[in-house]
Motif scaffolding. Structure first.
Motif, PDB file in Angstrom:
ATOM      1  N   ASP A  28       0.810  -1.218   0.000  1.00  0.00           N
ATOM      2  CA  ASP A  28       0.000   0.000   0.000  1.00  0.00           C
ATOM      3  C   ASP A  28       0.845   1.270   0.000  1.00  0.00           C
ATOM      4  OD1 ASP A  28       1.007  -0.132   2.552  1.00  0.00           O
ATOM      5  OD2 ASP A  28      -0.883   0.372   3.547  1.00  0.00           O
ATOM      6  N   THR A  29       2.162   1.110  -0.067  1.00  0.00           N
ATOM      7  CA  THR A  29       3.062   2.260  -0.187  1.00  0.00           C
ATOM      8  C   THR A  29       4.276   1.829  -0.990  1.00  0.00           C
ATOM      9  OG1 THR A  29       4.442   3.879   1.008  1.00  0.00           O
ATOM     10  CG2 THR A  29       4.185   1.706   2.026  1.00  0.00           C
ATOM     11  N   VAL A  30       4.821   2.727  -1.784  1.00  0.00           N
ATOM     12  CA  VAL A  30       6.040   2.411  -2.536  1.00  0.00           C
ATOM     13  C   VAL A  30       7.237   3.200  -2.007  1.00  0.00           C
ATOM     14  CG1 VAL A  30       4.781   1.812  -4.636  1.00  0.00           C
ATOM     15  CG2 VAL A  30       5.568   4.173  -4.308  1.00  0.00           C
ATOM     16  N   THR A  31       7.013   4.003  -0.986  1.00  0.00           N
ATOM     17  CA  THR A  31       8.087   4.829  -0.434  1.00  0.00           C
ATOM     18  C   THR A  31       8.939   3.987   0.511  1.00  0.00           C
ATOM     19  OG1 THR A  31       6.761   6.828  -0.642  1.00  0.00           O
ATOM     20  CG2 THR A  31       8.597   6.898   0.911  1.00  0.00           C
ATOM     21  N   LEU A  32      10.228   3.922   0.234  1.00  0.00           N
ATOM     22  CA  LEU A  32      11.110   3.023   0.967  1.00  0.00           C
ATOM     23  C   LEU A  32      11.200   3.375   2.448  1.00  0.00           C
ATOM     24  CD1 LEU A  32      13.871   2.630  -1.761  1.00  0.00           C
ATOM     25  CD2 LEU A  32      12.338   0.845  -0.924  1.00  0.00           C
ATOM     26  N   VAL A  33      11.134   4.645   2.792  1.00  0.00           N
ATOM     27  CA  VAL A  33      11.162   5.032   4.207  1.00  0.00           C
ATOM     28  C   VAL A  33       9.960   4.430   4.935  1.00  0.00           C
ATOM     29  CG1 VAL A  33      11.035   6.967   5.828  1.00  0.00           C
ATOM     30  CG2 VAL A  33      12.476   7.144   3.791  1.00  0.00           C
ATOM     31  N   ASN A  34       8.804   4.486   4.322  1.00  0.00           N
ATOM     32  CA  ASN A  34       7.604   3.889   4.927  1.00  0.00           C
ATOM     33  C   ASN A  34       7.755   2.382   5.090  1.00  0.00           C
ATOM     34  OD1 ASN A  34       6.298   6.362   5.056  1.00  0.00           O
ATOM     35  ND2 ASN A  34       5.158   6.052   3.158  1.00  0.00           N
ATOM     36  N   LEU A  35       8.304   1.732   4.074  1.00  0.00           N
ATOM     37  CA  LEU A  35       8.430   0.279   4.099  1.00  0.00           C
ATOM     38  C   LEU A  35       9.445  -0.184   5.140  1.00  0.00           C
ATOM     39  CD1 LEU A  35       8.285  -0.274   0.257  1.00  0.00           C
ATOM     40  CD2 LEU A  35       6.682  -1.262   1.897  1.00  0.00           C
ATOM     41  N   VAL A  36      10.610   0.464   5.164  1.00  0.00           N
ATOM     42  CA  VAL A  36      11.668   0.034   6.086  1.00  0.00           C
ATOM     43  C   VAL A  36      11.295   0.341   7.536  1.00  0.00           C
ATOM     44  CG1 VAL A  36      14.093   0.316   6.740  1.00  0.00           C
ATOM     45  CG2 VAL A  36      13.462   0.260   4.323  1.00  0.00           C
ATOM     46  N   SER A  37      10.697   1.509   7.762  1.00  0.00           N
ATOM     47  CA  SER A  37      10.337   1.901   9.131  1.00  0.00           C
ATOM     48  C   SER A  37       9.034   1.255   9.594  1.00  0.00           C
ATOM     49  CB  SER A  37      10.207   3.422   9.232  1.00  0.00           C
ATOM     50  OG  SER A  37       9.110   3.893   8.460  1.00  0.00           O
ATOM     51  N   ASP A  38       8.332   0.618   8.656  1.00  0.00           N
ATOM     52  CA  ASP A  38       7.023   0.011   8.944  1.00  0.00           C
ATOM     53  C   ASP A  38       6.049   1.054   9.493  1.00  0.00           C
ATOM     54  OD1 ASP A  38       5.212  -2.043   8.905  1.00  0.00           O
ATOM     55  OD2 ASP A  38       5.703  -2.757  10.907  1.00  0.00           O
ATOM     56  N   THR A  39       6.083   2.228   8.867  1.00  0.00           N
ATOM     57  CA  THR A  39       5.144   3.304   9.185  1.00  0.00           C
ATOM     58  C   THR A  39       4.559   3.801   7.865  1.00  0.00           C
ATOM     59  OG1 THR A  39       6.692   5.159   8.906  1.00  0.00           O
ATOM     60  CG2 THR A  39       6.676   4.053  11.061  1.00  0.00           C
ATOM     61  N   ARG A  40       3.716   4.783   7.937  1.00  0.00           N
ATOM     62  CA  ARG A  40       3.249   5.483   6.736  1.00  0.00           C
ATOM     63  C   ARG A  40       3.433   6.984   6.976  1.00  0.00           C
ATOM     64  NH1 ARG A  40       4.135   1.122   5.667  1.00  0.00           N
ATOM     65  NH2 ARG A  40       2.842  -0.449   4.597  1.00  0.00           N
ATOM     66  N   ALA A  41       4.605   7.324   7.540  1.00  0.00           N
ATOM     67  CA  ALA A  41       4.883   8.701   7.953  1.00  0.00           C
ATOM     68  C   ALA A  41       5.069   9.645   6.769  1.00  0.00           C
ATOM     69  CB  ALA A  41       6.125   8.740   8.846  1.00  0.00           C
TER      70      ALA A  41
END
Length: 387
Positions: A311-324
């Motif tokens: 549901d997100t392609v932004t690597l920061v969101n994926l690695v941090s397991d957030t949707r910040a």
């Protein structure tokens, strides 16, 4: 020990050189294969110029298909003739995995692929196909090994290079602001991509977005760091923007000087509007709050949209397991939506800090360099221990 390496583009050359340095620090090793200037500097004579493999897209590949196919066969035969202890292919899967397949068909040479395919995002079947020719995968992200291991491959998370790359200090950021007349005004960095197609699609959308943002924040200053291949296109695209951005270009500059200027720009920016990709990790490394926006042509959007598994392609969101990090992808890549997200980030720049910190920690910041971790993993796979 004899190692055959293949890299097909600049990012792979960088990974390969760090891996080679790591191996040299741990054991006696001879390198052969295909690589760029960084790998050659570590002691490998490239069988042919790596640039021949740096082609992307069907329109670019078709005219060179016969030549690339010939290079695949030449490279496969070179591996078989050399009988290395290990074949390490680095990214560039269209070329590298075909060579690995040919080698596996005719030998039991151990094969390692550096950079796991993004099966967690789309086209999960690639892992099963890859398992037929690859024994061991070196992964950049901590969530990738289970996907590779499920198909029978060994897989080690070795860290992402961005976590150990240098970042500018506050003094360099202030010097950048002073040198470019920015002072203490808010600075927005724009990153519309490093490929011409991306810039052509995204720059007009970014320009329309800025009309709304600048109406609310008239004091905002703009800067766009570019790559040499898109500098002229960027300047053309921004020529009718209401506020002219400062365009940073490596053209006519010493490479190291430009990289230092770019790092200072990242550190100086209060926020960024960026295309999707690894750049989100570069921004996280400097604690620069961001909004991600990306679009593609209609057909690609339809196909990829149906295949996407996350549901997100932004690597920061994926690695941090957030949707910040707010993102506006495909049909959501609209100036009005992006502007609202950007104004919110400018109003509350601290909201992403924790996610960016967690991202860098999980990618290996403060730990052993990825090249050395990768080298240890390769040696373990060969039964030579962790040294």
């Amino acid at each position: 020990m004899r190692v055959f390496l293949i890299a097909g583009e600049a990012s792979g050359d960088k990974l390969g050189a760090a891996l080679m340095a790591g191996l040299k620090s741990l054991t006696e090793v001879e390198f052969i294969g295909v690589g760029g200037p960084l790998m050659q500097a570590e002691g490998m004579q490239s069988n042919f110029p790596m640039d021949e493999l740096s082609v992307m897209g069907i329109a670019e590949v078709l005219p060179k298909y016969r030549h690339l196919k010939r290079r695949m066969e030449e490279t496969s035969q070179a591996v078989l003739k050399a009988q290395p202890d290990v074949l390490i292919t680095i990214d560039s899967p269209d070329f590298c995995l075909r060579v690995a397949a040919r080698v596996k068909e005719q030998s039991n040479i151990r094969t390692v692929h550096y950079v796991a395919p993004t099966v967690w995002a789309w086209r999960a079947g690639r892992a099963a196909k890859m398992a037929k020719k690859i024994d061991h995968v070196l992964a950049l992200f901590p969530f990738e090994p289970p996907y590779m291991q499920a198909e029978g491959m060994e897989c080690d998370f070795v860290g992402h290079p961005v976590a150990t790359e240098p970042v500018a200090d506050p003094a360099a950021a202030q010097a950048f602001r002073a040198a470019n007349g920015i002072g203490d005004k808010p600075l927005l960095m724009l990153l519309p991509g490093s490929r011409r197609g991306e810039v052509s699609r995204l720059a007009p959308i970014f320009g329309q977005t800025l009309q709304t943002v600048l109406a609310a924040r008239p004091e905002l200053k703009l800067v766009i760091p570019t790559t040499a291949n898109v500098t002229d296109l960027v300047r053309e695209q921004v020529s009718d923007w209401p506020v002219k951005p400062l365009v940073l270009s490596p053209q006519g500059q010493d490479k190291d000087a430009y990289l230092a200027e770019k790092r200072a720009c990242f550190a100086a920016a209060d926020a960024a509007l960026a295309a999707s990709g690894t750049v989100s990790l570069e921004l996280a490394a400097t604690n620069t709050p961001m909004v991600i926006a990306y679009d593609m042509n209609w057909l690609s959007r339809q196909i990829i949209g149906r295949m996407l598994k996350v549901d997100t392609v932004t690597l920061v969101n994926l690695v941090s397991d957030t949707r910040a990090v707010p993102e506006f992808i495909g049909a959501d890549c609209k100036p009005s939506k992006i502007a609202a997200g950007l104004l919110e980030v400018l109003d509350n720049p601290g909201a992403q800090l924790d996610a960016m910190r967690v991202t860098m920690e999980r990618l290996g910041r403060g730990g052993e360099a990825p090249g050395l971790r990768a080298a240890r993993a390769v040696l373990r796979g060969l039964g030579q221990g962790a040294h």
